[in-house]
Design a protein around this motif. Structure first.
Motif, PDB file in Angstrom:
ATOM      1  N   SER A 109      -5.657 -13.805  -5.065  1.00 51.20           N
ATOM      2  CA  SER A 109      -6.275 -13.730  -3.736  1.00 51.20           C
ATOM      3  C   SER A 109      -7.682 -13.148  -3.780  1.00 51.20           C
ATOM      4  O   SER A 109      -8.417 -13.233  -2.793  1.00 51.20           O
ATOM      5  CB  SER A 109      -5.410 -12.862  -2.808  1.00 51.20           C
ATOM      6  OG  SER A 109      -5.543 -11.487  -3.135  1.00 51.20           O
ATOM      7  N   GLN A 110      -8.036 -12.517  -4.913  1.00 49.54           N
ATOM      8  CA  GLN A 110      -9.352 -11.878  -5.069  1.00 49.54           C
ATOM      9  C   GLN A 110      -9.520 -10.659  -4.159  1.00 49.54           C
ATOM     10  O   GLN A 110     -10.639 -10.176  -3.965  1.00 49.54           O
ATOM     11  CB  GLN A 110     -10.487 -12.874  -4.804  1.00 49.54           C
ATOM     12  CG  GLN A 110     -10.466 -14.098  -5.706  1.00 49.54           C
ATOM     13  CD  GLN A 110     -10.660 -13.726  -7.181  1.00 49.54           C
ATOM     14  OE1 GLN A 110     -11.594 -13.026  -7.525  1.00 49.54           O
ATOM     15  NE2 GLN A 110      -9.762 -14.196  -8.036  1.00 49.54           N
ATOM     16  N   LYS A 111      -8.423 -10.152  -3.602  1.00 49.68           N
ATOM     17  CA  LYS A 111      -8.478  -8.954  -2.762  1.00 49.68           C
ATOM     18  C   LYS A 111      -8.163  -7.718  -3.596  1.00 49.68           C
ATOM     19  O   LYS A 111      -7.644  -7.805  -4.713  1.00 49.68           O
ATOM     20  CB  LYS A 111      -7.477  -9.069  -1.604  1.00 49.68           C
ATOM     21  CG  LYS A 111      -7.798 -10.191  -0.624  1.00 49.68           C
ATOM     22  CD  LYS A 111      -6.754 -10.239   0.481  1.00 49.68           C
ATOM     23  CE  LYS A 111      -7.050 -11.353   1.474  1.00 49.68           C
ATOM     24  NZ  LYS A 111      -6.015 -11.424   2.550  1.00 49.68           N
ATOM     25  N   ALA A 112      -8.433  -6.547  -3.040  1.00 48.07           N
ATOM     26  CA  ALA A 112      -8.331  -5.288  -3.784  1.00 48.07           C
ATOM     27  C   ALA A 112      -6.884  -4.944  -4.143  1.00 48.07           C
ATOM     28  O   ALA A 112      -5.981  -5.026  -3.308  1.00 48.07           O
ATOM     29  CB  ALA A 112      -8.947  -4.154  -2.966  1.00 48.07           C
ATOM     30  N   TRP A 113      -6.713  -4.544  -5.427  1.00 49.81           N
ATOM     31  CA  TRP A 113      -5.409  -4.060  -5.874  1.00 49.81           C
ATOM     32  C   TRP A 113      -5.603  -3.196  -7.106  1.00 49.81           C
ATOM     33  O   TRP A 113      -6.671  -3.169  -7.718  1.00 49.81           O
ATOM     34  CB  TRP A 113      -4.447  -5.216  -6.167  1.00 49.81           C
ATOM     35  CG  TRP A 113      -4.817  -6.089  -7.341  1.00 49.81           C
ATOM     36  CD1 TRP A 113      -5.785  -7.040  -7.377  1.00 49.81           C
ATOM     37  CD2 TRP A 113      -4.205  -6.085  -8.646  1.00 49.81           C
ATOM     38  NE1 TRP A 113      -5.825  -7.651  -8.617  1.00 49.81           N
ATOM     39  CE2 TRP A 113      -4.862  -7.080  -9.419  1.00 49.81           C
ATOM     40  CE3 TRP A 113      -3.175  -5.353  -9.234  1.00 49.81           C
ATOM     41  CZ2 TRP A 113      -4.514  -7.340 -10.739  1.00 49.81           C
ATOM     42  CZ3 TRP A 113      -2.828  -5.623 -10.551  1.00 49.81           C
ATOM     43  CH2 TRP A 113      -3.490  -6.603 -11.287  1.00 49.81           C
ATOM     44  N   CYS A 114      -4.568  -2.458  -7.476  1.00 47.46           N
ATOM     45  CA  CYS A 114      -4.600  -1.645  -8.695  1.00 47.46           C
ATOM     46  C   CYS A 114      -3.173  -1.424  -9.170  1.00 47.46           C
ATOM     47  O   CYS A 114      -2.203  -1.769  -8.472  1.00 47.46           O
ATOM     48  CB  CYS A 114      -5.304  -0.306  -8.450  1.00 47.46           C
ATOM     49  SG  CYS A 114      -4.438   0.790  -7.309  1.00 47.46           S
ATOM     50  N   PHE A 115      -3.052  -0.861 -10.348  1.00 53.08           N
ATOM     51  CA  PHE A 115      -1.737  -0.560 -10.923  1.00 53.08           C
ATOM     52  C   PHE A 115      -1.616   0.944 -11.119  1.00 53.08           C
ATOM     53  O   PHE A 115      -2.563   1.609 -11.557  1.00 53.08           O
ATOM     54  CB  PHE A 115      -1.545  -1.284 -12.253  1.00 53.08           C
ATOM     55  CG  PHE A 115      -0.182  -1.067 -12.856  1.00 53.08           C
ATOM     56  CD1 PHE A 115       0.915  -1.750 -12.360  1.00 53.08           C
ATOM     57  CD2 PHE A 115       0.009  -0.166 -13.886  1.00 53.08           C
ATOM     58  CE1 PHE A 115       2.186  -1.545 -12.891  1.00 53.08           C
ATOM     59  CE2 PHE A 115       1.270   0.048 -14.423  1.00 53.08           C
ATOM     60  CZ  PHE A 115       2.361  -0.646 -13.917  1.00 53.08           C
ATOM     61  N   TRP A 116      -0.424   1.495 -10.811  1.00 54.24           N
ATOM     62  CA  TRP A 116      -0.163   2.937 -10.896  1.00 54.24           C
ATOM     63  C   TRP A 116       1.140   3.125 -11.659  1.00 54.24           C
ATOM     64  O   TRP A 116       2.198   2.706 -11.193  1.00 54.24           O
ATOM     65  CB  TRP A 116      -0.062   3.505  -9.482  1.00 54.24           C
ATOM     66  CG  TRP A 116       0.289   4.954  -9.378  1.00 54.24           C
ATOM     67  CD1 TRP A 116      -0.157   5.980 -10.147  1.00 54.24           C
ATOM     68  CD2 TRP A 116       1.151   5.543  -8.395  1.00 54.24           C
ATOM     69  NE1 TRP A 116       0.376   7.179  -9.716  1.00 54.24           N
ATOM     70  CE2 TRP A 116       1.183   6.933  -8.638  1.00 54.24           C
ATOM     71  CE3 TRP A 116       1.901   5.034  -7.332  1.00 54.24           C
ATOM     72  CZ2 TRP A 116       1.938   7.814  -7.871  1.00 54.24           C
ATOM     73  CZ3 TRP A 116       2.650   5.905  -6.556  1.00 54.24           C
ATOM     74  CH2 TRP A 116       2.657   7.281  -6.822  1.00 54.24           C
ATOM     75  N   GLY A 117       1.078   3.720 -12.862  1.00 51.63           N
ATOM     76  CA  GLY A 117       2.296   3.796 -13.640  1.00 51.63           C
ATOM     77  C   GLY A 117       2.341   4.928 -14.649  1.00 51.63           C
ATOM     78  O   GLY A 117       1.322   5.566 -14.964  1.00 51.63           O
TER      79      GLY A 117
END
Length: 374
Positions: A109-117
């Motif tokens: 989608s080219q929208k903002a995201w991130c990974f938290w782990g």
């Protein structure tokens, strides 16, 4: 971000995907929702896990908007709709096919995201494990989005596996440590006995078998040491047999509710966290907040971050029974004054590791991630 400005503007929509509503995550998410900075929505993959102690957990009230997928098609559709409208999506889980599909769609989608782990590679599978994770997290590898590591130990590993070209944030787990905080008068430290506490799953990864062996050696040397084991797991019967000689000095409490944990910390002197591996381990800051010096290992995220060796506890080599025994022996030989000093140091060491600070760090990471992904 200025609170007054937040009130005056339309709140941005924050969407978080995680595994289950564990008490600790619910506390953090409730704290974030209470600040009312974001339009927060949480997706839980399942209502609870069948693994170890988590199946017994009774989560606190969920005071935030959420949905539990639980393999329901309608719930998946609702979650997808909310995710598509979100300004930022944070993925805290990738093992389930649904979460991997959502990661792929969000990336496309080219929208903002991130990974938290938590730290990757805990199974120590070497080359095979690395390529397995690379396959599971292939979308993350192809992107340049920020990664939030749960502790510095996790951040270091993610940087090794994903490169230094992207932004990393240290966002460990936080819980309300105020309920563990207590004051002990001088008389408490003058007890004739010295009680060690273990709190967690009775499984191989947690190193409780090493604890049984180390305590047996210690108990033969010091008749006044005691051990309290709190938790359940597949090693329960084995542990009872191993420690049968010391049954008058060993107490098995079984699983205890989350709300009652502070009472058991209060009755102990030293907390043992002998994990062969633990990505974070909230039991460490809980013990420190209770005034318990903690024996933790160098493969436990919270121990690496919070324990100052021989000040508020002991940091030992993982999977090393002799190192565990030596730390327990040192703890046994502490004078009442020394134990009191370490108890005070333990409480002070997590003074800044509060739920409020956790919410603030989380909010700052959100703001920075949104800025980076613009």
């Amino acid at each position: 971000m200025d609170q007054k400005n937040k009130v005056m503007t339309i709140k941005q929509r924050l969407f978080i995907v995680t595994y289950i509503p564990s008490p600790y995550q619910v506390e953090l998410f409730n704290g974030i929702a209470d600040k009312n900075y974001w339009d927060l929505y949480i997706v839980y993959i399942y209502p609870k896990s069948n693994d170890s102690l988590s199946r017994f957990w009774q989560a606190p009230e969920l005071c935030h908007s959420y949905i539990i997928l639980d393999d329901d098609i309608e719930n998946y559709a609702t979650a997808e709709s909310v995710m598509n409208a979100a300004d930022l999506v944070i993925f805290n889980y990738y093992q389930h096919p649904a979460s991997r599909q959502m990661i792929e769609r969000r990336a496309n989608s080219q929208k903002a995201w991130c990974f938290w782990g938590e730290r990757t590679g805990y199974r120590q599978l070497g080359w095979l494990g690395y390529h397995y994770r690379k396959w599971k997290l292939s979308t993350l590898h192809r992107s340049n989005v920020p990664i939030w590591g749960i502790g510095n130990w996790a951040v270091e590993q993610y940087r090794r596996e994903f490169g230094s070209y992207r932004q990393y944030f240290n966002i460990p787990y936080f819980s309300n440590l105020n309920r563990f905080s207590l004051s002990r008068d001088t008389n408490y430290f003058n007890k004739e006995s010295r009680c060690f506490l273990y709190s967690g799953s009775l499984i191989h990864r947690k190193g409780v078998d090493l604890l049984a062996s180390a305590f047996s050696q210690l108990a033969d040397e010091f008749p006044f040491v005691k051990l309290t084991i709190m938790g359940e797991g597949n090693l329960r019967s084995w542990l009872e047999k191993q420690l049968a000689r010391y049954r008058e000095r060993v107490q098995f409490l079984g699983f205890q509710s989350w709300e009652d944990l502070p009472n058991f910390y209060k009755a102990a002197d030293i907390l043992c966290v002998p994990s062969r591996y633990d990505g974070w381990a909230l039991v460490v800051p809980e013990g420190l907040a209770s005034g318990l010096p903690v024996i933790g290992t160098n493969r436990t995220g919270a121990a690496l971050e919070l324990i100052a060796n021989n000040k508020n506890g002991w940091l030992i080599t993982a999977n090393n029974k002799e190192a565990l025994y030596q730390a327990m022996r040192q703890a046994t030989l502490l004078s009442s004054t020394q134990l009191q000093e370490r108890s005070q140091a333990a409480q002070m060491s997590v003074y800044q590791h509060s739920l409020t600070q956790g919410v603030n760090r989380f909010n700052h990471a959100i703001e920075e991630t949104l800025r980076i992904c613009q």
